[in-house]
Design an enzyme around this catalytic site. Structure first.
Site, mmCIF file in Angstrom:
data_model
loop_
_atom_site.group_PDB
_atom_site.id
_atom_site.type_symbol
_atom_site.label_atom_id
_atom_site.label_comp_id
_atom_site.label_asym_id
_atom_site.label_seq_id
_atom_site.Cartn_x
_atom_site.Cartn_y
_atom_site.Cartn_z
ATOM 1 N N GLN A 100 0.822 -1.366 0.047
ATOM 2 C CA GLN A 100 -0.030 0.070 0.004
ATOM 3 C C GLN A 100 0.916 1.239 0.048
ATOM 4 O O GLN A 100 0.389 2.005 0.006
ATOM 5 C CB GLN A 100 -0.921 0.122 1.136
ATOM 6 C CG GLN A 100 -1.773 -1.192 1.325
ATOM 7 C CD GLN A 100 -2.436 -1.234 2.810
ATOM 8 O OE1 GLN A 100 -3.753 -0.849 2.721
ATOM 9 N NE2 GLN A 100 -1.790 -2.081 3.507
ATOM 10 N N ASN A 101 2.095 1.105 0.147
ATOM 11 C CA ASN A 101 3.258 2.045 0.198
ATOM 12 C C ASN A 101 3.442 2.600 -1.258
ATOM 13 O O ASN A 101 3.290 1.977 -2.377
ATOM 14 C CB ASN A 101 4.410 1.852 0.871
ATOM 15 C CG ASN A 101 4.075 1.389 2.246
ATOM 16 O OD1 ASN A 101 3.140 1.830 2.941
ATOM 17 N ND2 ASN A 101 4.884 0.715 2.777
ATOM 18 N N HIS A 118 -1.102 1.555 -4.741
ATOM 19 C CA HIS A 118 -1.454 2.700 -4.844
ATOM 20 C C HIS A 118 -0.598 3.617 -5.697
ATOM 21 O O HIS A 118 -0.726 4.901 -5.464
ATOM 22 C CB HIS A 118 -1.490 3.166 -3.369
ATOM 23 C CG HIS A 118 -2.777 2.587 -2.458
ATOM 24 N ND1 HIS A 118 -2.462 2.750 -0.982
ATOM 25 C CD2 HIS A 118 -3.728 2.238 -2.742
ATOM 26 C CE1 HIS A 118 -3.537 1.928 -0.536
ATOM 27 N NE2 HIS A 118 -4.382 1.740 -1.640
#
Length: 280
Positions: A100-101, A118
């Site tokens: 998600q980083n 993301h």
């Protein structure tokens, strides 16, 4: 809360792991996270996609803060957690890493099978013509156009932001797309923006082929990450979490370890025997 021994046993029982990482993996690299141990916001929520696209004032404030924050984000190096996960992949233990980083530190550490759920903060995208350019080039243009702002300083914030608070951002100059003159945005998924479907589908396919899920450094409070644990539960895939604090998926976990993430992963990578060696 359980121990490193339990995490080792989980990894040994499930040699093809689908790993889902969050901000807690990168805090050891000096990049702040968003939430506290209870999963609550430490700070005001980040800018939304709708506000960024609809309000010039919001874009000026965003890019002014980001110009300062890039000093931290652009120089960040992989930490022990990134390096340990890359080692686990090289051992054949990580089938896919979904992060998600947006910092790109998993790839910088050597991980290859990575899905950036993301997007990536090191790329800037034109919302009109889809032209992309490196953030380092865009940063140079921001600094050229805004020399007085470049002298300001502020504390680093999550995802390349900075706590720069001034009364008036109206004088900040934002470069336009060099290809068409359109509006430029970081090539990341903002709050209120949808994750591209092909990334979700690729992650689902990788999860379905795994025999266990390991969540690392994420509270899973954002649905875009939590849905993969839901998917695992629907398919009766065991899920372990290594995280300091509460997660949204606590009720779905087979195992939870609350310990400093980098050291715990380093110990795990050092103790595991590659699956092909064990089989021999």
């Amino acid at each position: 809360m359980t121990t490193d021994t339990d995490l080792l046993a989980f990894a040994e029982r499930h040699p093809r792991l689908f790993v889902l990482t969050g901000a807690g993996v990168s805090t050891e690299s000096g990049i702040p996270d968003y939430r506290d141990a209870q999963g609550n916001w430490k700070r005001p929520p980040p800018v939304t996609f709708q506000a960024f696209m609809g309000e010039e004032a919001t874009r000026k404030r965003y890019w002014a803060r980001s110009m300062i924050g890039w000093r931290t984000m652009g120089q960040a190096q992989p930490g022990p957690a990134h390096r340990a996960l890359a080692a686990l992949e090289s051992q054949g233990r990580v089938a896919m890493l979904l992060t998600q980083n947006v910092d790109g530190l998993h790839q910088a550490a050597g991980s290859r099978n990575v899905i950036d759920l993301h997007g990536r903060i090191d790329t800037v995208r034109c919302m009109a013509c889809e032209h992309r350019l490196p953030r380092v080039d865009f940063q140079a243009e921001l600094l050229r156009l805004n020399p007085d702002w470049a002298a300001l300083d502020a504390r680093a914030a999550p995802d390349g932001d900075a706590d720069l608070e001034v009364r008036d951002f109206s004088g900040f100059d934002i470069p336009a797309c060099p290809a068409c003159g359109g509006l430029l945005k970081p090539d990341v998924v903002f709050f209120g923006e949808s994750v591209p479907r092909h990334r979700v589908d690729a992650a689902y396919s990788a999860l379905d082929a795994a025999d266990g899920v390991l969540v690392v450094g994420s509270s899973l409070m954002v649905y875009s990450g939590f849905r993969f644990v839901q998917r695992a539960a629907e398919r009766a895939l065991p899920v372990a979490a290594l995280n300091l604090g509460r997660t949204r998926a606590d009720g779905l976990l087979s195992l939870k370890v609350e310990a400093p993430i980098g050291p715990a992963l380093e110990r795990l990578a050092g103790l595991l025997v590659p699956p092909d060696v064990r089989a021999a």
